[in-house]
Design an enzyme around this catalytic site. Structure first.
Site, short mmCIF file in Angstrom:
data_model
loop_
_atom_site.label_atom_id
_atom_site.label_comp_id
_atom_site.label_asym_id
_atom_site.label_seq_id
_atom_site.Cartn_x
_atom_site.Cartn_y
_atom_site.Cartn_z
CB SER A 202 -0.88 0.00 1.25
OG SER A 202 -1.51 1.26 1.46
CE1 TYR B 103 -4.56 -2.00 4.97
CE2 TYR B 103 -3.37 0.04 4.57
CZ TYR B 103 -4.03 -1.08 4.10
OH TYR B 103 -4.15 -1.26 2.74
CE LYS C 266 -1.72 -3.68 3.27
NZ LYS C 266 -1.81 -4.75 2.26
#
Length: 257
Positions: free
Chosen positions: A137, A150, A154
């Site tokens: 991401s 997150y 990532k």
């Protein structure tokens, strides 16, 4: 690498970027496509459309990934491309979030890539060619204000993709790392948040960028080209970049201008 004549596994293939990639691989002449997802019914629907094999797979379990690769080998004889794409968003927040959510994020965004590589990279290296693509991401290069687990996991995904390229890049393994901002998928149905600042792309647009990167054997896949400039600014003046991110956090999390 061209996908024509190759065998590809796509995790998270029941919807979103994964489904778009599975369809694009088939469209561009892949010899075999394996659509893997925790949602077997969704994977089967995509597989029926493109004449692929559907396999239920929970990427947070190494045994499931081993079974997935075994099923692909049994049907097609080998795996040329592994698209390690499955991901989760979970609840938004930071240090207050429970350990179980952090652990699930580590498994899906970190260890799943390790387990997949463990299952397919030795065979690819033995044949002298293979492609491993990690869906990370833009949060893995920059960060994201809405979700600490997150953003952190990532980052781990990007680091592992880098390590694979470093360790095996001269032994026939090609590695790319997909780092988009907001993409129109089920994960963005509740809104795009800070990731939508540069617009929302379709999953089909992102799939096209992945195929182009594979043809060119480029490491970073940046469907939102602005991410490269943000990444450069981060490296050039880290403190200023952090200040800008604090302002972004205030807007999206504190509700302040």
């Amino acid at each position: 690498m061209e996908i024509q004549g190759k065998v590809a596994i796509v995790t998270g293939g029941a919807s979103g970027i994964g489904a778009a990639l599975a369809r694009r691989f088939a469209q561009d002449g892949a010899r075999g496509v394996v659509v893997a997802d925790l949602d077997l019914a969704g994977a089967q629907a995509v597989a029926r459309d493109i004449g692929a094999l559907a396999v239920r797979c929970d990427v947070s379990r190494e045994a499931d990934i081993q079974s997935l690769v075994a099923a692909a080998n049994e049907r097609f004889g080998q795996v040329d491309v592994f698209m390690s794409n499955a991901g989760i968003l979970g609840r938004l927040g930071g240090i207050e979030l429970e350990d179980a959510l952090w652990e699930k994020m580590w498994q899906v965004h970190g260890m799943a890539h390790v387990w997949a590589a463990r299952a397919v990279v030795p065979g690819m290296v033995a044949r002298g060619e293979g492609y491993f693509v990690v869906t990370a991401s833009a949060a893995g290069l920059l960060n994201i204000v809405e979700s600490a687990p997150y953003g952190v996991t990532k980052h781990a995904a990007v680091a592992f993709a880098e390590w694979l390229r470093i360790a095996y890049g001269r032994r026939g393994l090609h590695v790319s790392c997909l780092c988009p901002q907001s993409v129109l998928t089920g994960m963005t149905q509740g809104g795009t948040g800070s990731a939508g600042v540069n617009g929302v792309l379709t999953a089909e647009q992102v799939a096209g960028d992945v195929l182009a990167a594979m043809r060119d054997e480029r490491f970073l896949v940046l469907p939102h080209p602005e991410v490269a400039q943000y990444f450069l600014k981060k490296a050039q003046d880290y403190d200023r970049w952090l200040g800008g991110m604090q302002k972004l956090y205030a807007v999206h999390m504190d509700g302040k201008g």
